[in-house]
Design an enzyme around this catalytic site. Structure first.
Site, PDB file in Angstrom:
ATOM      1  N   PHE A 133       0.937  -1.209   0.172  1.00  0.00           N
ATOM      2  CA  PHE A 133      -0.014   0.074  -0.027  1.00  0.00           C
ATOM      3  C   PHE A 133       0.985   1.058  -0.108  1.00  0.00           C
ATOM      4  CE2 PHE A 133      -1.704   3.088   3.026  1.00  0.00           C
ATOM      5  CZ  PHE A 133      -2.526   3.852   2.307  1.00  0.00           C
ATOM      6  N   SER A 134       0.554   2.115  -0.969  1.00  0.00           N
ATOM      7  CA  SER A 134       1.022   3.419  -0.803  1.00  0.00           C
ATOM      8  C   SER A 134       2.544   3.666  -1.061  1.00  0.00           C
ATOM      9  CB  SER A 134       0.665   4.224   0.320  1.00  0.00           C
ATOM     10  OG  SER A 134       1.052   5.423   0.294  1.00  0.00           O
TER      11      SER A 134
END
Length: 631
Positions: free
Chosen positions: A169-170
């Site tokens: 994520f991210s």
């Protein structure tokens, strides 16, 4: 190579860097080079919390990236089980990523999980250094440390080397493509959540531009970056699942498009989806090879911001185990990203552990009969079975997807008037829970419709991105503030005037003799500033129609006031998230739709706003003109 015993000092120690940090901290954390302070005391308590649920592994290699490794080993894992590596976002920890649902899924489907963790000594806000050349190259830095974690697990446990996957994520989402690019011989597939393409940035400054507004390259240019990460490699490339919120203003969702272009090019397939459906209300697209295998997929999480999609009310099929728990950067939008990513990896098949099922289902078109003559609306039916379970059956006409059904009896109502009279090939493709597929393509029918059957046909057109745009009512055509970052601008500009946006559609596929009975526009929300609907009272967003385009060349400043073939044909209600449909076009609006070429729509408010205010809408695949006609 950066030596970790004398790791470089935290980022943004300069005055300019601190200004960047302050700017980012006013928006959102979770991704960039510096995302916000994380006190060392908090990091220490997180490690204790991790050790309560996960097991830390030390001495797993030379670890040049100085990363931390944690593992989860479910009970009763079978031999030759899969492994999933999970990467957190900035300011997060391994424990935080457990709440996305990977540990729960591992307990259900029996696979191993490794959670890599970035200590604050490497990056002041615990971001993986996805923008540092020394950390995203094969054989060095953090990339090598993550690969060594996989090696350590394979040494300690019976792991299938052909079923090693990675999700992030991210900041971790940007690190996923780095691992897929540098170690395609290690990872079979990956899932990118709110990340972007490999080598979108190779410096701290470039990382901000990559995140927003994004970096635009051709698919070939993106693909070359991946191919250059391990020159000489000729083996299979990892499959990729891409998830992104359309209202993510930390990492602009244009990153998802660029990542799709990168990995479709790497696989040697085009950028046109071969299958489109709606899953839990969100658009899902698949990009397939000639055998029908989905090599790249995308989920556009309409209205969601910067986060991982979870659904704490959802239980993994056949169990009482729920998907995820609420927390920072975990967005409860009623879809379990981990389940669908595990399914894409092939982990959800019967027998647990992604049982290695390679047996395709059986499928057969049962109606209409081969050689039949059909007219009007025809029910296409197929039988399908599989030891693991059939997940869906797709129906094709002349090789083009007509629709699908996910439950028996598998059938589809097909309007035969949508094709010309004559012989047409029908086929059905079935998919099982392990991702195997089979096709039956031995049926052909003769379509015989008399002119004007009266059976309605519904078609949708997406806008031609290269011809979309907006015009600010300035003499010099200058752009509104933030316009290039947020989408097509509508509303009052800082000069006291208001903008018009243009969407162009190729409607030449409509039959020349068709009678259009209905038309409406669907637009997607990108961002907003103020309320352009608020004043003056009664302000309305309306659509003008041009048969052709307002300008034969590129859209230009004068087009904001150019004559339309039909004006104010429909209005669009106020919306601040997701998508909105216009009212049905007026009769004049329907007549103005071009059956032999382009149709251009101009959107604008009927009155100038009393104060500066913008609505930003999405274009391209996110803008859709739906037309209903009778042949």
């Amino acid at each position: 190579m950066f030596g970790r015993s004398t790791r470089r000092p935290p980022l943004f120690t300069s005055a300019r860097g601190m200004r960047f940090a302050a700017l980012l901290l006013t928006t959102a954390a979770g991704c960039g080079p510096l995302e916000g302070g994380a006190p060392e005391e908090q990091a220490t308590s997180d490690v204790v919390r991790v050790e309560n649920g996960l097991t830390q592994v030390t001495g797993f290699g030379t670890n040049p990236g100085n990363l931390l490794m944690y593992r989860h080993v479910p009970a009763s894992v079978p031999a030759s089980a899969p492994l999933v590596v999970v990467l957190h976002g900035c300011t997060q920890t391994a424990a935080a990523m457990e709440n996305t649902g990977w540990t729960a899924a591992a307990n259900v489907y029996k696979f191993y999980v490794v959670y890599a963790q970035q200590p604050s000594s490497n990056n002041s806000t615990s971001c993986f250094n996805w923008f540092e050349p020394g950390d995203i190259a094969r054989g060095s830095g953090e990339a090598l440390s993550i690969k060594q974690m996989v090696d350590a697990m394979r040494s300690a446990y019976s792991i299938d080397p052909a079923r090693v996957f990675i999700a992030g994520f991210s900041g971790g989402g940007y690190m996923v493509p780095a691992m897929l690019a540098t170690y395609p011989d290690v990872f079979s597939a990956g899932a990118i959540n709110a990340g972007g393409p490999y080598k979108c940035a190779t410096s701290m400054t470039a990382a901000f531009s990559c995140m927003s507004p994004g970096v635009d390259k051709t698919p070939a240019a993106w693909g070359d970056l991946v191919r250059g990460a391990y020159s000489g490699y000729t083996g299979a490339r990892p499959r990729v699942s891409i998830w992104h919120g359309t209202s993510d203003f930390t990492v602009k969702n244009s990153n998802a498009t660029e990542a799709m272009e990168q990995w479709t090019n790497v696989h040697g397939i085009d950028q046109t989806p071969d299958f489109t459906e709606t899953v839990a209300g969100f658009p899902h697209k698949e990009y397939r090879d000639s055998a029908g295998t989905a090599l790249v997929e995308t989920y556009d999480l309409t209205g969601m911001g910067h986060g991982v999609a979870i659904d704490p009310q959802y239980s993994f099929p056949g169990t009482s185990t729920v998907c995820g728990a609420t927390g920072s950067f975990l967005s409860d939008v009623n879809i379990c990203a981990v389940y669908y990513q595990a399914k894409f990896f092939g982990l959800t098949g019967g027998g647990g552990g992604g049982s290695g099922d390679t047996t395709p289902p059986t499928v057969n078109v049962t109606a209409p009969a081969n050689g039949a003559t059909v007219s009007g609306t025809v029910t296409l039916t197929a039988s399908a079975s599989d030891a693991v379970g059939v997940t869906r059956v797709e129906f094709y006409v002349d090789g083009s997807l007509a629709g699908s059904d996910s439950a028996a009896p598998y059938e589809l109502a097909w309007n035969s008037a949508s094709v010309a009279n004559g012989t047409h090939a029908l086929s059905a493709r079935a998919y099982d829970a392990a991702g195997n597929s089979a096709t039956d393509a031995d049926t052909s029918v003769t379509v015989s419709n008399s002119g004007g059957t009266g059976t309605p046909v519904t078609v949708s057109f997406t806008s031609v991105t290269a011809e979309d745009g907006y015009i600010k009512a300035n003499a010099d055509g200058s752009l509104p503030a933030m316009g290039t970052l947020m989408g097509l601008a509508l509303g009052r500009g800082t000069d006291g005037k208001y903008n018009r946006s243009f969407l162009s559609f190729d409607t030449s596929g409509l039959p020349d003799g068709a009678t259009i009975t209905r038309a409406y526009l669907t637009v997607g929300y990108s961002s907003g500033s103020g309320d352009p609907w608020a004043s003056p009272a009664g302000n309305t967003l309306v659509i003008d129609v041009k048969t052709g385009t307002f300008n034969a060349a590129a859209t230009e400043t004068a087009d904001w006031g150019a004559a339309a073939d039909a004006s104010a044909v429909a209005s669009i209600p106020k919306f601040t998230l997701g998508t909105a449909n216009s009212a049905d076009f007026s009769g004049a609006g329907r007549v103005a739709i071009n059956k032999t070429g382009k149709t251009q729509l101009r959107l604008g408010f009927t009155q100038n706003q009393a104060a500066t205010a913008y609505l930003f809408i999405q274009d391209g695949a996110n803008a859709k003109l739906t037309v209903v006609y009778t042949p």
